[in-house]
Design a protein around this motif. Structure first.
Motif, short mmCIF file in Angstrom:
data_model
loop_
_atom_site.label_atom_id
_atom_site.label_comp_id
_atom_site.label_asym_id
_atom_site.label_seq_id
_atom_site.Cartn_x
_atom_site.Cartn_y
_atom_site.Cartn_z
N MET A 41 3.82 10.83 -1.65
CA MET A 41 3.47 12.15 -1.96
C MET A 41 2.51 12.41 -2.75
SD MET A 41 5.51 13.42 0.12
CE MET A 41 5.35 15.17 -0.28
N SER A 42 1.18 11.92 -2.51
CA SER A 42 -0.16 11.92 -3.18
C SER A 42 -1.22 12.41 -2.29
CB SER A 42 -0.19 10.72 -4.22
OG SER A 42 -0.57 9.54 -3.24
N ARG A 43 -2.06 12.83 -2.98
CA ARG A 43 -3.40 13.18 -2.20
C ARG A 43 -4.41 12.40 -2.71
NH1 ARG A 43 -3.79 18.91 -0.27
NH2 ARG A 43 -5.58 17.92 0.87
N SER A 44 -5.47 12.02 -2.01
CA SER A 44 -6.77 11.68 -2.55
C SER A 44 -7.77 11.93 -1.71
CB SER A 44 -6.53 10.21 -2.46
OG SER A 44 -6.30 9.48 -1.07
N TYR A 45 -8.92 12.28 -2.21
CA TYR A 45 -10.11 12.54 -1.49
C TYR A 45 -11.19 11.72 -1.97
CZ TYR A 45 -14.13 15.34 -0.20
OH TYR A 45 -15.66 15.64 0.35
N ALA A 46 -12.09 11.20 -1.14
CA ALA A 46 -13.22 10.33 -1.56
C ALA A 46 -14.57 11.03 -0.62
CB ALA A 46 -13.00 8.89 -1.09
N ILE A 47 -15.52 10.87 -1.15
CA ILE A 47 -16.91 11.25 -0.62
C ILE A 47 -17.96 10.31 -1.00
CG2 ILE A 47 -17.46 13.22 -2.15
CD1 ILE A 47 -18.77 14.49 0.46
N ARG A 48 -18.43 9.64 -0.03
CA ARG A 48 -19.34 8.39 -0.44
C ARG A 48 -20.99 8.87 -0.03
NH1 ARG A 48 -18.17 3.84 2.75
NH2 ARG A 48 -16.06 3.93 1.83
N PHE A 49 -21.87 8.57 -0.85
CA PHE A 49 -23.07 8.95 -0.53
C PHE A 49 -24.27 7.89 -0.89
CE2 PHE A 49 -21.80 11.21 -3.94
CZ PHE A 49 -22.74 11.08 -5.08
N ARG A 50 -25.43 7.96 -0.31
CA ARG A 50 -26.35 7.04 -1.08
C ARG A 50 -27.72 7.86 -1.28
NH1 ARG A 50 -29.82 6.10 3.12
NH2 ARG A 50 -28.92 6.44 5.18
N LEU A 51 -28.75 7.46 -1.81
CA LEU A 51 -30.15 8.14 -1.94
C LEU A 51 -30.66 8.14 -0.71
CD1 LEU A 51 -31.35 6.42 -5.27
CD2 LEU A 51 -30.48 8.68 -5.10
N LYS A 52 -31.38 9.14 -0.29
CA LYS A 52 -32.05 9.28 1.07
C LYS A 52 -32.38 7.97 1.55
CE LYS A 52 -34.97 12.35 3.78
NZ LYS A 52 -35.54 13.43 3.83
N ASP A 53 -33.37 7.29 0.56
CA ASP A 53 -34.16 5.85 1.15
C ASP A 53 -33.22 4.66 0.43
OD1 ASP A 53 -35.86 7.12 2.86
OD2 ASP A 53 -37.30 7.73 1.02
N GLY A 54 -32.03 4.88 0.00
CA GLY A 54 -31.52 3.78 -0.93
C GLY A 54 -30.31 3.04 -0.04
N HIS A 55 -29.86 2.20 -0.65
CA HIS A 55 -29.06 1.23 -0.14
C HIS A 55 -27.70 1.18 -0.85
CE1 HIS A 55 -32.84 -0.06 1.58
NE2 HIS A 55 -32.07 -0.58 2.62
N SER A 56 -27.87 1.16 -2.23
CA SER A 56 -26.43 1.37 -3.13
C SER A 56 -25.82 2.79 -2.73
CB SER A 56 -26.96 1.28 -4.48
OG SER A 56 -27.75 0.06 -4.67
N SER A 57 -24.57 2.62 -2.90
CA SER A 57 -23.80 3.62 -2.58
C SER A 57 -22.96 4.32 -3.80
CB SER A 57 -22.83 3.81 -1.48
OG SER A 57 -21.76 2.81 -1.72
N ALA A 58 -22.54 5.63 -3.95
CA ALA A 58 -21.46 5.95 -4.99
C ALA A 58 -20.56 6.84 -3.96
CB ALA A 58 -22.45 7.09 -5.82
#
Length: 173
Positions: A41-58
């Motif tokens: 009974m838990s909730r989680s949200y994740a949104i992943r992105f990278r810089l426009k010309d990047g390869h590393s993600s957050a």
């Protein structure tokens, strides 16, 4: 009338702020998940992105457990409802010993003292280990609530700044 929870309100603010950065061309959203775990009974949200010309993600991860949701909805007297927040950076790197030391220094300069920075390295069995995946978690020592909504733009600025600093460490091969 339906009254949204702290989790739902924060999720909407985070999602809107991240997509604004995407529309501005600073980042590219590459993944998003909004999950409910019926067993816990838990909730989680994740949104992943990278810089426009990047390869590393957050990836920004927001979570709320049963105690948080029930305490808020049932208005328990001693409840301190809120959400867990974690930001996870991901990149491939070479020379992990040197790179991880430098990355730790970079993250400690960018992020506040009230955060823990944890780097987790992994590589495929059979590889020599000179190239590995680095998952860097920035963990906050307290729950967040609606009173921290005004901090979200600064948090995203720190996240984008961290991606820029991490990008030179990313390796393709």
């Amino acid at each position: 009338m339906f009254d949204p929870t702290i989790y739902e309100n924060l999720k909407v603010v985070f999602e809107g702020a991240v997509y604004d950065l995407d529309l501005d061309g600073q980042i590219v959203v590459i993944h998003r998940a909004d999950l409910m775990d019926l067993a816990a009974m838990s909730r989680s949200y994740a949104i992943r992105f990278r810089l426009k010309d990047g390869h590393s993600s957050a990836e920004i991860r927001l979570s709320a457990g049963l105690t948080d949701l029930a305490g808020e909805k049932l208005e328990w007297r001693n409840a301190r409802p809120g959400c867990g927040l974690e930001i996870v950076f991901s990149l491939m790197l070479r020379n992990p010993v040197t790179a991880c030391r430098n990355i730790q220094d970079i993250l400690q300069q960018i992020w506040d003292i009230g955060t823990a920075v944890v780097q987790t390295l992994s590589f495929r069995y059979g590889d020599d280990g000179s190239r590995c995946h680095n998952e860097i978690a920035v963990r906050f020592d307290r729950k967040i609530g609606e009173s921290q909504v005004s901090d979200i733009p600064d948090l995203l600025e720190h996240t984008v700044r961290t991606l820029r600093q991490l990008e030179p460490y990313h390796t393709e091969e």
